[in-house]
Motif scaffolding. Structure first.
Motif, PDB file in Angstrom:
ATOM      1  N   THR A   1     -27.181-100.941 -78.458  1.00 38.25           N
ATOM      2  CA  THR A   1     -28.227-101.308 -79.468  1.00 38.25           C
ATOM      3  C   THR A   1     -29.584-100.920 -78.902  1.00 38.25           C
ATOM      4  OG1 THR A   1     -28.411-103.450 -77.973  1.00 38.25           O
ATOM      5  CG2 THR A   1     -26.416-103.482 -79.795  1.00 38.25           C
ATOM      6  N   MET A   2     -29.873-100.280 -77.878  1.00 36.44           N
ATOM      7  CA  MET A   2     -31.233-100.056 -77.366  1.00 36.44           C
ATOM      8  C   MET A   2     -31.492 -98.714 -77.391  1.00 36.44           C
ATOM      9  SD  MET A   2     -31.104-102.657 -74.080  1.00 36.44           S
ATOM     10  CE  MET A   2     -30.658-104.322 -74.201  1.00 36.44           C
ATOM     11  N   SER A   3     -32.941 -98.284 -77.731  1.00 33.76           N
ATOM     12  CA  SER A   3     -33.361 -97.023 -77.504  1.00 33.76           C
ATOM     13  C   SER A   3     -34.554 -97.009 -76.827  1.00 33.76           C
ATOM     14  CB  SER A   3     -33.541 -96.512 -78.980  1.00 33.76           C
ATOM     15  OG  SER A   3     -34.513 -97.216 -79.610  1.00 33.76           O
ATOM     16  N   TRP A   4     -35.028 -95.902 -76.084  1.00 33.60           N
ATOM     17  CA  TRP A   4     -35.991 -95.820 -75.293  1.00 33.60           C
ATOM     18  C   TRP A   4     -37.319 -95.775 -75.890  1.00 33.60           C
ATOM     19  CZ3 TRP A   4     -39.895 -92.265 -74.256  1.00 33.60           C
ATOM     20  CH2 TRP A   4     -40.834 -92.355 -73.003  1.00 33.60           C
ATOM     21  N   HIS A   5     -38.441 -96.431 -75.069  1.00 30.36           N
ATOM     22  CA  HIS A   5     -39.923 -96.339 -75.870  1.00 30.36           C
ATOM     23  C   HIS A   5     -40.805 -96.270 -74.743  1.00 30.36           C
ATOM     24  CE1 HIS A   5     -42.992 -97.347 -78.899  1.00 30.36           C
ATOM     25  NE2 HIS A   5     -43.294 -98.033 -77.969  1.00 30.36           N
TER      26      HIS A   5
ATOM     27  N   VAL B   1     -37.956-100.572 -74.169  1.00 29.43           N
ATOM     28  CA  VAL B   1     -36.835-100.270 -75.002  1.00 29.43           C
ATOM     29  C   VAL B   1     -37.009-100.863 -76.467  1.00 29.43           C
ATOM     30  CG1 VAL B   1     -35.108 -99.722 -73.378  1.00 29.43           C
ATOM     31  CG2 VAL B   1     -35.079-101.862 -74.512  1.00 29.43           C
ATOM     32  N   ASN B   2     -36.363-100.509 -77.431  1.00 29.32           N
ATOM     33  CA  ASN B   2     -36.427-101.189 -78.561  1.00 29.32           C
ATOM     34  C   ASN B   2     -34.846-101.561 -78.672  1.00 29.32           C
ATOM     35  OD1 ASN B   2     -38.913-100.006 -80.249  1.00 29.32           O
ATOM     36  ND2 ASN B   2     -37.773 -98.333 -79.981  1.00 29.32           N
ATOM     37  N   ASN B   3     -34.701-102.769 -78.991  1.00 29.73           N
ATOM     38  CA  ASN B   3     -33.543-103.544 -79.238  1.00 29.73           C
ATOM     39  C   ASN B   3     -33.181-103.903 -80.616  1.00 29.73           C
ATOM     40  OD1 ASN B   3     -30.954-105.278 -78.828  1.00 29.73           O
ATOM     41  ND2 ASN B   3     -32.090-106.474 -77.187  1.00 29.73           N
ATOM     42  N   ALA B   4     -32.199-103.386 -81.039  1.00 36.73           N
ATOM     43  CA  ALA B   4     -32.163-103.329 -82.485  1.00 36.73           C
ATOM     44  C   ALA B   4     -31.502-104.724 -83.170  1.00 36.73           C
ATOM     45  CB  ALA B   4     -30.795-102.373 -82.954  1.00 36.73           C
ATOM     46  N   THR B   5     -30.959-105.484 -81.899  1.00 29.85           N
ATOM     47  CA  THR B   5     -30.607-107.077 -82.458  1.00 29.85           C
ATOM     48  C   THR B   5     -31.800-107.870 -82.356  1.00 29.85           C
ATOM     49  OG1 THR B   5     -30.398-107.665 -80.187  1.00 29.85           O
ATOM     50  CG2 THR B   5     -28.530-106.547 -81.313  1.00 29.85           C
TER      51      THR B   5
ATOM     52  N   ALA C   1     -36.776-106.712 -88.245  1.00 28.73           N
ATOM     53  CA  ALA C   1     -36.715-106.223 -87.138  1.00 28.73           C
ATOM     54  C   ALA C   1     -37.967-106.292 -86.198  1.00 28.73           C
ATOM     55  CB  ALA C   1     -36.132-104.796 -87.266  1.00 28.73           C
ATOM     56  N   SER C   2     -37.573-106.543 -84.830  1.00 30.00           N
ATOM     57  CA  SER C   2     -38.739-106.596 -84.151  1.00 30.00           C
ATOM     58  C   SER C   2     -38.504-105.273 -83.043  1.00 30.00           C
ATOM     59  CB  SER C   2     -38.815-107.597 -83.232  1.00 30.00           C
ATOM     60  OG  SER C   2     -39.694-107.908 -81.998  1.00 30.00           O
ATOM     61  N   LEU C   3     -39.495-104.361 -82.917  1.00 28.87           N
ATOM     62  CA  LEU C   3     -39.539-103.300 -82.211  1.00 28.87           C
ATOM     63  C   LEU C   3     -40.449-103.496 -80.736  1.00 28.87           C
ATOM     64  CD1 LEU C   3     -40.074-100.506 -85.100  1.00 28.87           C
ATOM     65  CD2 LEU C   3     -38.135-101.278 -84.149  1.00 28.87           C
ATOM     66  N   SER C   4     -40.021-102.562 -79.853  1.00 24.91           N
ATOM     67  CA  SER C   4     -40.848-102.297 -78.619  1.00 24.91           C
ATOM     68  C   SER C   4     -41.107-103.740 -77.993  1.00 24.91           C
ATOM     69  CB  SER C   4     -41.995-101.437 -78.991  1.00 24.91           C
ATOM     70  OG  SER C   4     -42.796-101.337 -77.802  1.00 24.91           O
ATOM     71  N   ASP C   5     -40.159-104.375 -77.758  1.00 23.92           N
ATOM     72  CA  ASP C   5     -40.709-105.822 -77.327  1.00 23.92           C
ATOM     73  C   ASP C   5     -39.406-106.310 -76.156  1.00 23.92           C
ATOM     74  OD1 ASP C   5     -38.321-106.496 -78.517  1.00 23.92           O
ATOM     75  OD2 ASP C   5     -39.047-107.803 -80.018  1.00 23.92           O
ATOM     76  N   TYR C   6     -38.884-105.229 -75.413  1.00 24.76           N
ATOM     77  CA  TYR C   6     -37.589-105.473 -74.728  1.00 24.76           C
ATOM     78  C   TYR C   6     -37.557-104.601 -73.386  1.00 24.76           C
ATOM     79  CZ  TYR C   6     -33.028-107.955 -73.895  1.00 24.76           C
ATOM     80  OH  TYR C   6     -32.130-108.623 -73.706  1.00 24.76           O
ATOM     81  N   VAL C   7     -37.495-105.252 -72.242  1.00 21.68           N
ATOM     82  CA  VAL C   7     -37.459-104.282 -71.121  1.00 21.68           C
ATOM     83  C   VAL C   7     -36.194-104.548 -70.203  1.00 21.68           C
ATOM     84  CG1 VAL C   7     -38.465-103.848 -68.885  1.00 21.68           C
ATOM     85  CG2 VAL C   7     -39.908-104.306 -70.847  1.00 21.68           C
TER      86      VAL C   7
ATOM     87  N   ASN D   1     -31.247-106.688 -65.116  1.00 20.35           N
ATOM     88  CA  ASN D   1     -32.202-107.524 -65.505  1.00 20.35           C
ATOM     89  C   ASN D   1     -32.940-107.371 -66.906  1.00 20.35           C
ATOM     90  OD1 ASN D   1     -32.968-109.724 -63.355  1.00 20.35           O
ATOM     91  ND2 ASN D   1     -33.623-107.691 -62.264  1.00 20.35           N
ATOM     92  N   ALA D   2     -33.049-108.095 -67.599  1.00 18.53           N
ATOM     93  CA  ALA D   2     -33.768-108.099 -68.981  1.00 18.53           C
ATOM     94  C   ALA D   2     -34.938-108.915 -69.195  1.00 18.53           C
ATOM     95  CB  ALA D   2     -32.423-108.156 -70.031  1.00 18.53           C
ATOM     96  N   TRP D   3     -35.959-108.412 -69.944  1.00 21.60           N
ATOM     97  CA  TRP D   3     -36.893-109.146 -70.273  1.00 21.60           C
ATOM     98  C   TRP D   3     -37.140-109.053 -71.937  1.00 21.60           C
ATOM     99  CZ3 TRP D   3     -36.489-106.138 -66.072  1.00 21.60           C
ATOM    100  CH2 TRP D   3     -36.839-106.920 -64.905  1.00 21.60           C
ATOM    101  N   ASP D   4     -37.339-110.328 -72.620  1.00 22.40           N
ATOM    102  CA  ASP D   4     -37.556-110.289 -74.162  1.00 22.40           C
ATOM    103  C   ASP D   4     -38.967-111.075 -74.225  1.00 22.40           C
ATOM    104  OD1 ASP D   4     -37.743-110.806 -76.663  1.00 22.40           O
ATOM    105  OD2 ASP D   4     -35.720-111.793 -76.881  1.00 22.40           O
ATOM    106  N   PHE D   5     -39.956-110.082 -74.332  1.00 22.58           N
ATOM    107  CA  PHE D   5     -41.229-110.885 -74.573  1.00 22.58           C
ATOM    108  C   PHE D   5     -41.548-111.489 -75.875  1.00 22.58           C
ATOM    109  CE2 PHE D   5     -41.599-107.700 -71.184  1.00 22.58           C
ATOM    110  CZ  PHE D   5     -42.494-108.055 -70.409  1.00 22.58           C
ATOM    111  N   ARG D   6     -40.471-111.397 -76.790  1.00 24.57           N
ATOM    112  CA  ARG D   6     -40.843-112.484 -77.973  1.00 24.57           C
ATOM    113  C   ARG D   6     -40.829-114.039 -77.405  1.00 24.57           C
ATOM    114  NH1 ARG D   6     -35.828-111.617 -81.607  1.00 24.57           N
ATOM    115  NH2 ARG D   6     -34.859-112.107 -79.350  1.00 24.57           N
TER     116      ARG D   6
END
Length: 646
Positions: A310-314, A329-333, A345-351, A363-368
Motif C-alpha cells: 500500500t506504500m510508495s516512496w516519496h 512514503v505515501n500510504n494508499a490507505t 486520499a492523503s499523500l506524503s504524510d507517512y514514515v 516503526n511507523a509514523w502517521d503525521f495526520r
C-alpha cells in the motif's frame, strides 16, 4: 568527444572494439614514451629493457595483437628470446608491466636500451577486458578484468588505479585500494561480472565523452603487475550545453573531496567525473542510499528493500546509526476529511522504518495524528496537505525531525523498536512553524492533539519573545531587534552538534522573505499552482536563506543564530534545495536550485553550491548554468574511499 593526446589510433580501436592489446615488459619500458613512476605506486628496481624495432607494419584494425616480456637478471631468471611472428605490429596500443617486488640487496644491472634483445611473446595478462558502465547506471565507471597464470584473485593485496588527467598537466586521480578490506568488498563488489581466476579493477572518475588513459597495478605479497588501458566514454546527453563554474576561495578551509550534486560528482576543476542515480545519502559503509535501495559506486544494486504493497516512496530516505532505513512514503490507505467535508486520499504524510536485514516495518509514523490536515495557510492542497521532503535523525534523543513543505518542521519520538502500528510508542515533541491558524490534529480534525501546544516560540539573542505578529509571520521583527525568519516552503535539514544541551538545526528556507497576508488567508507560499502575494513581503524580489536555528527544547523556544542569502536574490529557489553540515571541518553547505516556479523565464534552473567556514566566510562556490537540473542534495565525496580512509 574530448581527445586524449597520448593515445595512438590503435589504442582508440582497442577501446572501441573491446580487444585488449598490451605491450608488456618487466619493470619499466625504455624509450621516450616510457611511463614514469605512477603517483601512489611503489618504486621497483630497474629491469632489463627490451624494445622491438619499429618496422613499417600496419597500425590498422588488422594489425596482429602482440606482447613482449623479459625477466630481470639478478632475480634468478635468464632472458630467453624469440622473434615475433611475421606481420606482427610492434606499435603498442596499451602497455603492461610485471614487476617482482623488490628484494634486499643491490639493484640489478640493466642492459642498455641501445641494444635491445627480443624475447618470447608471453603476455603478462592472458586475459584483459574492460566493461564501461558495468551495471548500466554509472556511465563514468568501468571494470577492468585481468588474469594470468599463477595470479590468484585471493592473493591480491592492493590495487592502484590512476585516471590520467585531461588535459595533460592537471592533477591525475590516483587511489590505492586494500582488496582484502571490508570496504573494498562493500563499495566495489563486482563478483557477478568476474569469471574464475579474474581480478576485477574498479575504475571511477572517468571523463565523459573522452578517451581516458587509465594506469593500474595489481600487487600480491610477492609480485606487482602494472598496465594501462584506454577507456572511451560516451557524452552525457542530458548535460549538453551546461556551463559549470567552480571557484575555490579558500582551499585550506574547504572540506576535502569532490563535490556531489544529486546524481553527479564534479572534480576540483569543475569536470563531471561520476553520473548515476541520485545520491540521497552516502551510507555509513560508503554506498549510496537511493530511495529504498543500496547501490555501490559502480552502479550495482547491493540490496533492495520492499515497501508494503500500500506504500510508495516519496522524496527522502535516511540510514539510522544501527543500519535500519527510514523512508518517507505515501500510504494508499490514508485519507483526510477536507474543510468542505469531503473524504479524499492523503499523500506524503507517512514514515516507516525498515529493518536492515529483514525489510520488515519496525516503526511507523502517521503525521495526520500530529498536525492539522486542514491548515492551508501556506498552500491549499487537500490531498498533499503536508508534502514531506526531508527526514533527519537526532541520535541524542532518539527522535526524528521531519520537514513538511506546506506546514513546517516537526519533531517526534522514535522510542526504539515499537512495531508496525502507526505511532505506537510515539509522541509529538515540537513544531517549528508560524503560529497562524492551527486547528486540531487528526485525519478528520477531531484528534486528541492540539498543535498549538507544541509550537516553538521565536526569541531574539537575549531570549526575549517577539510580538504576536512576528510569531504569526504577519510582520518581520522591528529593525532594532535581531532578525528572525520562519521556515516557509523549506527543504533540507541537518543537525549541527553542540555541547550545551541546545539543538542547532540547519534548514534551507525556500520562501524566507514571505510574510502571510492575514488570519484565514490561504496560499501564502509557492507551489506550481499558487504564488503568495509579494506586495507585503520583506522584499518584492523573493529570497531564500540557509538558516541555522538554535532550539531550546526545554524552554520550547527558537532563535535564528546565523543565515545567509538576504542580499543574494539569485540564490532564491522556490522548490528543491538543501543543506549539509561537515563534522570534520565544521563547515556548512547549501545548494539552491536557483529556480522560481512562477518566473521560469528570468529565473530558470541555475543550481549553486556554497560552502561556509564555521565563522561564516564563503570558501567555495559551484554554479551550473544553461540547465534544467533541479538540485536537492549536495556534499563531498572521495570516490575510491566513500566510507572514509581504508
Amino acid at each position: 568527444m574530448v581527445p586524449y593526446p597520448r593515445a595512438s589510433r590503435s589504442s582508440r580501436l582497442l577501446a572501441l572494439c573491446g580487444v585488449p592489446m598490451v605491450w608488456v615488459c618487466l619493470g619499466g619500458c625504455g624509450g621516450e614514451d616510457a611511463p614514469g613512476p605512477t603517483p601512489g605506486m611503489t618504486a621497483t628496481p630497474a629491469p632489463t629493457v627490451v624494445e622491438w624495432p619499429t618496422p613499417g607494419a600496419s597500425d590498422g584494425p588488422d594489425a596482429t595483437p602482440w606482447v613482449g616480456v623479459t625477466a630481470t637478471p639478478g632475480l634468478g631468471e635468464t632472458p630467453e628470446t624469440e622473434t615475433p611472428g611475421a606481420g606482427a605490429s610492434p606499435t603498442p596500443p596499451g602497455k603492461s608491466w610485471a614487476t617482482p617486488s623488490p628484494s634486499p640487496g643491490p639493484a640489478p644491472s640493466a642492459t642498455p636500451a641501445s641494444s635491445p634483445t627480443p624475447v618470447a611473446a608471453t603476455p603478462v595478462f592472458t586475459g584483459l577486458s574492460v566493461l564501461v558502465n558495468p551495471y548500466e547506471s554509472a556511465p563514468l565507471a568501468a571494470v577492468v578484468k585481468v588474469a594470468r597464470p599463477g595470479l590468484e584473485p585471493a592473493d591480491v593485496r592492493t590495487i592502484t588505479v590512476t585516471v590520467h588527467a585531461i588535459p595533460d598537466g592537471a592533477e591525475d586521480l590516483t587511489a590505492t585500494l586494500d582488496v582484502q578490506s571490508d570496504a573494498f568488498r562493500t563499495n566495489f563488489d563486482m563478483s557477478d561480472l568476474l569469471d574464475p581466476g579474474e581480478v576485477g579493477i574498479p575504475v571511477l572518475g572517468l571523463y565523459a565523452g573522452a578517451l581516458n588513459r587509465v594506469s593500474f597495478a595489481v600487487e600480491t605479497a610477492g609480485e606487482r603487475f602494472e598496465g594501462e588501458v584506454d577507456i572511451e566514454t560516451e557524452p552525457i546527453q542530458d548535460l549538453d550545453g551546461e556551463i559549470v563554474t567552480l571557484e575555490v576561495l579558500d582551499a585550506d578551509r574547504m572540506t576535502p573531496g569532490w563535490t556531489y550534486l544529486d546524481d553527479r560528482v564534479y572534480d576540483s576543476e569543475g569536470n563531471l567525473r561520476w553520473y548515476g542515480k541520485s545520491v540521497l545519502q552516502v551510507m555509513q559503509n560508503g554506498n549510496i542510499l537511493w530511495k529504498v535501495k543500496e547501490k555501490n559506486w559502480l552502479g550495482k544494486t547491493v540490496r533492495a528493500w520492499t515497501l508494503p504493497s500500500t506504500m510508495s516512496w516519496h522524496h527522502d530516505s535516511i540510514e539510522l546509526p544501527g543500519g535500519n532505513i527510514v523512508a518517507c512514503v505515501n500510504n494508499a490507505t490514508n485519507q483526510v476529511v477536507t474543510v468542505d467535508g469531503e473524504t479524499v486520499a492523503s499523500l506524503s504524510d507517512y514514515v516507516v522504518e525498515l529493518d536492515r536485514d529483514t525489510g520488515q516495518v519496525v516503526n511507523a509514523w502517521d503525521f495526520r495524528e500530529f498536525l492539522d490536515v486542514n491548515r492551508q495557510t501556506v498552500i491549499a492542497n487537500d490531498t498533499d496537505w503536508l508534502h514531506m521532503n526531508t527526514v533527519w535523525y537526532d541520535g541524542t534523543t532518539d527522535t526524528l525531525i521531519m520537514s513538511g513543505r506546506y506546514q513546517g518542521i516537526v519533531k517526534v519520538t522514535r522510542g526504539g523498536i515499537q512495531g508496525a502500528g502507526a505511532n505506537a510508542g510515539k509522541r509529538l515533541v515540537w513544531i517549528l512553524a508560524p503560529h497562524l491558524d492551527w486547528g486540531m490534529a487528526g485525519w478528520n480534525g477531531r484528534g486528541d492533539i492540539d498543535p498549538n501546544d507544541y509550537l516553538l516560540t521565536a526569541v531574539d539573542s537575549s531570549g526575549s519573545p517577539y510580538p504576536e505578529e512576528v510569531q504569526n509571520n504577519l510582520a518581520p521583527p522591528a529593525p532594532d531587534r535581531d532578525d528572525f525568519h520562519w521556515p516557509v516552503g523549506q527543504h533540507g535539514l541537518a543537525i549541527v552538534p553542540r555541547d550545551d544541551g541546545l539543538l542547532s538545526l540547519l534548514v534551507f528556507d525556500n520562501q524566507a522573505s514571505f510574510i502571510f497576508d492575514g488570519e484565514g488567508t490561504v496560499d501564502n507560499g509557492v507551489s506550481w499552482t499558487a504564488q503568495g502575494d509579494l506586495s507585503n513581503d520583506r522584499s518584492l524580489t523573493p529570497y531564500s536563506l540557509i538558516i541555522e536555528y538554535v532550539i531550546d527544547e526545554d524552554a520550547m523556544t527558537v532563535r535564528e543564530a546565523w543565515s545567509y542569502g538576504v542580499d543574494v536574490p539569485d540564490l532564491y529557489g522556490s522548490h528543491h534545495c538543501g543543506v549539509r553540515y561537515f563534522a570534520d571541518t565544521g563547515n556548512r553547505l547549501m545548494v539552491s536550485s536557483g529556480f522560481d516556479q512562477h518566473d521560469q523565464v528570468d529565473n530558470p534552473y541555475n543550481p549553486v553550491v556554497l560552502e561556509f567556514a564555521p565563522n561564516g566566510d564563503l570558501v567555495f562556490r559551484l554554479e551550473i548554468e544553461n540547465t534544467d537540473f533541479a538540485a536537492y542534495r549536495a556534499g563531498r565525496i572521495d570516490l575510491y574511499h566513500p566510507g572514509g580512509p581504508g
